[in-house]
Design a protein around this motif. Structure first.
Motif, PDB file in Angstrom:
ATOM      1  N   THR C 112     -67.616  73.069   5.894  1.00 18.29           N
ATOM      2  CA  THR C 112     -67.315  71.977   5.438  1.00 18.29           C
ATOM      3  C   THR C 112     -66.200  71.496   4.124  1.00 18.29           C
ATOM      4  O   THR C 112     -65.502  71.052   4.133  1.00 18.29           O
ATOM      5  CB  THR C 112     -68.611  71.201   5.289  1.00 18.29           C
ATOM      6  N   GLU C 116     -62.816  69.926   3.370  1.00 17.65           N
ATOM      7  CA  GLU C 116     -62.563  69.099   2.193  1.00 17.65           C
ATOM      8  C   GLU C 116     -61.588  69.239   1.399  1.00 17.65           C
ATOM      9  O   GLU C 116     -60.624  68.494   1.010  1.00 17.65           O
ATOM     10  CB  GLU C 116     -63.824  68.922   1.673  1.00 17.65           C
ATOM     11  N   ASP C 120     -58.301  66.945   0.834  1.00 17.36           N
ATOM     12  CA  ASP C 120     -58.041  66.607  -0.449  1.00 17.36           C
ATOM     13  C   ASP C 120     -56.698  67.003  -1.180  1.00 17.36           C
ATOM     14  O   ASP C 120     -56.056  66.188  -1.602  1.00 17.36           O
ATOM     15  CB  ASP C 120     -59.352  66.900  -1.540  1.00 17.36           C
ATOM     16  N   ARG C 126     -59.795  60.042   4.964  1.00 25.36           N
ATOM     17  CA  ARG C 126     -60.606  60.160   6.223  1.00 25.36           C
ATOM     18  C   ARG C 126     -60.222  58.840   7.199  1.00 25.36           C
ATOM     19  O   ARG C 126     -60.462  59.218   8.631  1.00 25.36           O
ATOM     20  CB  ARG C 126     -62.095  60.312   5.985  1.00 25.36           C
TER      21      ARG C 126
END
Lengths: 133, 216, 318
Positions: C112, C116, C120, C126
């Motif tokens: 995860t 991310e 980012d 999202r």
């Protein structure tokens, strides 16, 4: 020191890196004991395969320009003097002759050449005088 | 992961379901005397489920829906190359398609049930029309619903079976439609049922065969 | 070599109609290699990759990934393989968040944090619909999804196709980060030779469905050389020697492109008695163009890792 990599060049990437390190050392941008970026770092920075960077470093280590200290990184090695002064003198002499041939053909006078050499010496980092050998 | 696949299939058919919903509303409205289109008269039914628009409506609206859904679940993915993404997920390929088929069959069936249910509910409420009503009168429409599932399967096979030419590509759809028509017009269940089962089996076997062996 | 083959094909062949797209392909990629898969359009790269992943069925021959035949690849094994198809196909109606959630549902392992980080870094919200993403953003999302399950093998079909220079550089940077993870194997096809030179340890070149080159990247460019010969009079015609790919005559000059330049070729060239021989090094792109454009079927070039010396096998020459 900033490294560059040019994929349109006819020189392979690892060769380009080797040349840049050698130039850097000769011009005093890299001094004895300076640390070079790690393989990972440089690979990321230049966006090239880490093996390519590793290959350049290995080659430079083999010829004595760089030295790896386990766990600490890659450093510029002190100049190695494996060859006798005589052998080195012979090698350099051959290169000098090439330079002279070129200078003569380009129509320079001896004085002009001397002036140019004098002018450029300052741009390079030569080994300090160590007294008698 | 089955849940993820089910949700994906439902989400992707949402647009078609909404269209079918509008179609169903129009037919039911028409049959019970509410004209949804202002320039048309609604014909109130005297004998519910006996004659009238509901059969043609069911055939046209839900038949088209089954056809489009079958293609959407297959040819649409192939067209957008998303099969490469979907079929590389670590699940057996047969499972991915089983989920697609299950969701598809269920949607086709439920939409048919919605149409029959709404119309039947109106017919069963007292005082709406002069004739007597029994739920058994809806049996032919249920049979038609089953036939429309065959149409959907035919379209699905058209979507997964590779063919060079558009016409030959549609052969399974035509097969599905022919089977559906013969089911609809067979007055006896012992003739309609075997036709339905046999055609469904043939179509499903072919679907799973092509899904495993075709080039994407 | 004790290294294991992560990709291995044996006489893999595919016809479309009567056209043989891939012809008895024997491809081996070892663990940890970054393999650049090259060839002109229609050379069979995409078809090969699709066969490797079971998307296209071979007419004959076999393919193995991570030691398992592709036709019987278990889901557990597929989990260890990432595949990005050409054009980064994703469900356009999904948002970035949805496609992450959807994909994650299939994997037992999912990084995860990494996802991310990538999202980012490229400032991807999202809530953005995939339909609205630029090609570059799409490529990043698709790469994030590919690496999140921590795959051992990545197979990328022309992942930088259609990306502009800056975005392509971003993508390559991400790829380099992936390579840093030890033991990962990557096979990628590309049209941009500069990228391949940066990233690949080894290249394979398909010419009309046949693997003609399979060697370390530097070995290939070092093997293809252009020679410019000057003659006192008009240049001779009809020069032939093994490994000759191409030649042009312009007045008193003869230009030759040779593969695996060695003593035998030098002797042959010298026997023409030119006034001067200039050997021109080529960059990867030039070498590739010269090699694949040759009128005749170019001399195949195979070499194993580590043997930097010339080890050209002369099979199938001319």
């Amino acid at each position: 020191m900033q490294f560059l990599c040019d994929t349109t060049s006819r020189t392979p990437i690892y060769r380009q890196l080797i040349d840049q390190v050698r130039h850097g050392v000769a011009r005093g941008k890299l001094r004895v004991g300076d640390r070079l970026p790690s393989v990972r770092q440089l690979s990321r920075e230049l966006v090239v395969n880490p093996n390519t960077v590793a290959r350049a470093y290995t080659e430079l280590e083999r010829e004595g320009t760089l030295i790896t200290q386990q766990g600490r990184g890659v450093f510029v090695a002190p100049p190695r003097t494996d060859l006798t002064k005589k052998a080195r003198r012979k090698q350099l002499g051959e290169r000098l002759d090439l330079l002279f041939v070129e200078a003569v053909h380009l129509g320079f006078t001896a004085d002009e050449l001397q002036a140019m050499v004098q002018d450029r010496i300052g741009q390079f980092a030569f080994v300090e005088e160590k007294g008698n050998e | 992961m089955i849940k993820a696949l089910v949700i994906k299939e439902l989400r992707e058919s949402l647009g078609l379901i909404a269209l079918a919903g509008l179609g169903i509303a129009y037919i039911v409205g028409h049959c019970i005397g509410i004209a949804l289109l202002p320039w048309k008269y609604a014909e109130a039914t005297y004998y519910p489920f006996s004659y009238g628009l509901h059969i043609e409506g069911q055939v046209v609206i839900l038949g088209c829906f089954g056809f489009l859904l079958g293609l959407k679940q297959t040819a649409w993915e192939a067209h957008h190359s998303t099969f490469y993404f979907l079929l590389h997920r670590p699940v057996e390929r047969s499972r991915v398609f089983a989920v697609k088929l299950l969701v598809g069959v269920l949607i086709v069936f439920l939409l048919n049930a919605l149409l029959i249910g709404l119309y039947g509910w109106w017919a069963a409420s007292p005082g709406k029309h002069p004739s007597p009503f029994e739920w058994s009168m809806t049996i032919p429409t249920w049979k038609l619903s089953g036939a429309l599932v065959i149409v959907y399967l035919g379209a699905f096979l058209s979507g997964v079976r590779p063919a060079k030419w558009f016409g030959t590509r549609l052969v399974p759809t035509v097969f599905g439609i022919v089977c559906a028509v013969s089911i609809h017009f067979s007055p006896w269940w012992w003739r309609a049922l075997p036709i339905g089962l046999a055609s469904a089996t043939v179509l499903l076997l072919a679907i799973f065969y092509y899904v495993q062996t075709r080039d994407y | 070599m004790t290294m294991t083959d992560v990709i291995r094909t044996q006489r893999l062949t595919k016809h479309y109609g009567c056209h043989r797209v891939v012809d008895s392909l024997n491809l081996r990629v070892q663990q940890g290699q970054v393999y650049g898969f090259l060839g002109r359009n229609g050379a069979g790269k995409s078809t090969t990759i699709k066969m490797l992943l079971g998307m296209v069925q071979p007419d004959s021959g076999e393919a193995e990934l991570l030691g398992e035949p592709v036709s019987k690849l278990r889901p557990e094994t597929r989990e260890r393989i990432a595949y990005i198809a050409e054009g980064h196909p994703l469900y356009n109606w999904m948002t970035v968040g949805e496609v992450v959630r959807f994909t994650r549902a299939f994997y037992s392992q999912w990084n995860t944090e990494l996802v991310e980080q990538i999202l980012d870094h490229f400032e991807l919200s999202r809530k953005q619909k995939l339909r609205r993403l630029s090609n570059g953003q799409r490529a990043q999302v698709s790469l994030a999804l590919a690496v999140a399950p921590e795959p051992e093998l990545l197979i990328l079909d022309d992942p930088t196709l259609g990306l502009d220079t800056v975005v392509r550089r971003d993508f390559l940077e991400s790829l380099i980060q992936i390579i840093h993870r030890k033991g990962r194997t990557i096979l990628f096809s590309s049209h941009i030779l500069g990228d391949v030179e940066r990233v690949a340890d080894r290249i394979g070149i398909l010419v009309d469905g046949v693997l003609r080159v399979d060697c370390p990247t530097d070995h290939f460019r070092a093997s293809v050389k252009k020679l410019v010969l000057d003659f006192p009079g008009p240049a001779p015609e009809g020069f032939e020697c093994p490994g000759l790919v191409n030649q042009w005559r312009t007045g008193s000059q003869l230009e030759l492109v040779l593969v695996g330049y060695d003593d035998a070729q030098r002797t042959a060239v010298e026997s023409l008695q030119p006034r001067n021989i200039e050997v021109v090094e080529l960059n990867l792109e030039e070498a590739f163009i010269q090699y694949t454009r040759g009128r005749r079927r170019s001399l195949p070039l195979f070499a194993t890792e580590g043997s930097d010396d010339q080890s050209t096998r002369d099979q199938g020459a001319a």
